[in-house]
Write a protein that holds these residues in place. Sequence first.
Motif, mmCIF file in Angstrom:
data_model
loop_
_atom_site.group_PDB
_atom_site.id
_atom_site.type_symbol
_atom_site.label_atom_id
_atom_site.label_comp_id
_atom_site.label_asym_id
_atom_site.label_seq_id
_atom_site.Cartn_x
_atom_site.Cartn_y
_atom_site.Cartn_z
ATOM 1 N N GLU A 28 0.830 -1.199 0.000
ATOM 2 C CA GLU A 28 0.000 0.000 0.000
ATOM 3 C C GLU A 28 0.868 1.253 0.000
ATOM 4 N N ASP A 29 0.299 2.330 -0.491
ATOM 5 C CA ASP A 29 1.042 3.573 -0.686
ATOM 6 C C ASP A 29 1.706 4.088 0.583
ATOM 7 N N VAL A 47 -0.316 -0.050 -4.249
ATOM 8 C CA VAL A 47 -1.772 0.049 -4.165
ATOM 9 C C VAL A 47 -2.108 1.431 -3.601
ATOM 10 N N ARG A 49 -4.019 3.129 -1.779
ATOM 11 C CA ARG A 49 -5.103 2.916 -0.824
ATOM 12 C C ARG A 49 -5.859 4.203 -0.516
ATOM 13 N N LYS A 92 -7.282 -9.461 2.883
ATOM 14 C CA LYS A 92 -6.774 -8.553 1.863
ATOM 15 C C LYS A 92 -5.504 -9.093 1.214
ATOM 16 N N TRP A 96 -4.807 -10.462 -2.808
ATOM 17 C CA TRP A 96 -3.741 -10.022 -3.702
ATOM 18 C C TRP A 96 -2.872 -11.193 -4.139
#
Length: 347
Positions: A28-29, A47, A49, A92, A96
């Motif tokens: 995630e970012d 990602v 987010r 989550k 992925w």
Amino acid sequence: MGDVLHALPAVEALRRERPDARIDWIVEDRAAALIEHHGAVDHVHVVPRARWRAARARPWRWPALAFGVARLLLRLWKARYDASLDFQGNLKSGLWSLFSGAPIRFGFATGEVREGNGFLTNRHVRTAGSDPHHVERGLALVAAAVGRRSLEFVRSPVPRTDRARVWVDAALATAGVPSRGFAVLHPGTSGFGSFKRWPAERFGRLSRRLAESSLRTVVTIGPGEDSIGADVARASDGTAVVLSPPDLDSLAELISRVAVFVSADTGPLHIAAGAGVPVVALFGPKDPAVYGPHAERGRESATEVVVDAAVPCRPCTLRRCPDPICMTSIEVDVVVDRVQRVLAVAR
């Protein structure tokens, strides 16, 4: 941030075992900066987010959201991965792993995952011990993937950039703090984990006590933590300088220069532990044997010390607590003593 930092030693081990492999990471970012310049990683799939979460609440942005998701999925499928490794073990991360298109998907065994993650992976690894440290879990996952019984732990510091060095040099010079050998106090945690914080007033008192031994203190804060930094500075009677690093690279560069780092259970603590600098970790609800500095698991470390309070309700699995006595029972005198001990060893 903590999950990424705990997985870094395992990814380093994977690179040592398979130097010719292409290793990509989906992240995630908010934690991407920790690995974007890492030598063990070939490519980072970010990602976004924050942007995706904002788009969910605005129907007119749903087409752009769908396009962004589809574009990321297409990049994953085009890479034609042979295997995926799911270090997190929740719904989550399992999705992925499945969306990567990898036919072999390593994950943790039933009882060690959450939210049905085991249905999304097809190579299940059972880790040794009843509650292993997250670093050891990651190493066990990679060991299974490469056909080894175990892998050695090696520290994995966050890569630092020239841009970060320039910012830290300038910030310290402006604040009148020496370029090395100071203490960093990090009073914040994520908003979600705010009950893990040690009171700001005590961080301020700690700064005053360290100043008595001529040790300068820098208080680091993240986005939205200006009031916490101000509270610590006020309680420090002018002995603490507050700095807000603009990114994780700069925070890692700053931490790499310290004489000692003090914080509660939060991501920057693991940046410090990975860098090998002396740390004093203040732990309340979480079990430091699982979430603390890695050296606290199964071996002694004179420069990685956990301070906790002897209260009967810890460790616990609560997400919120109206009276976090596990943190408020940690006294300043005890923390000062532990800081002095690690400084004596480090010198």
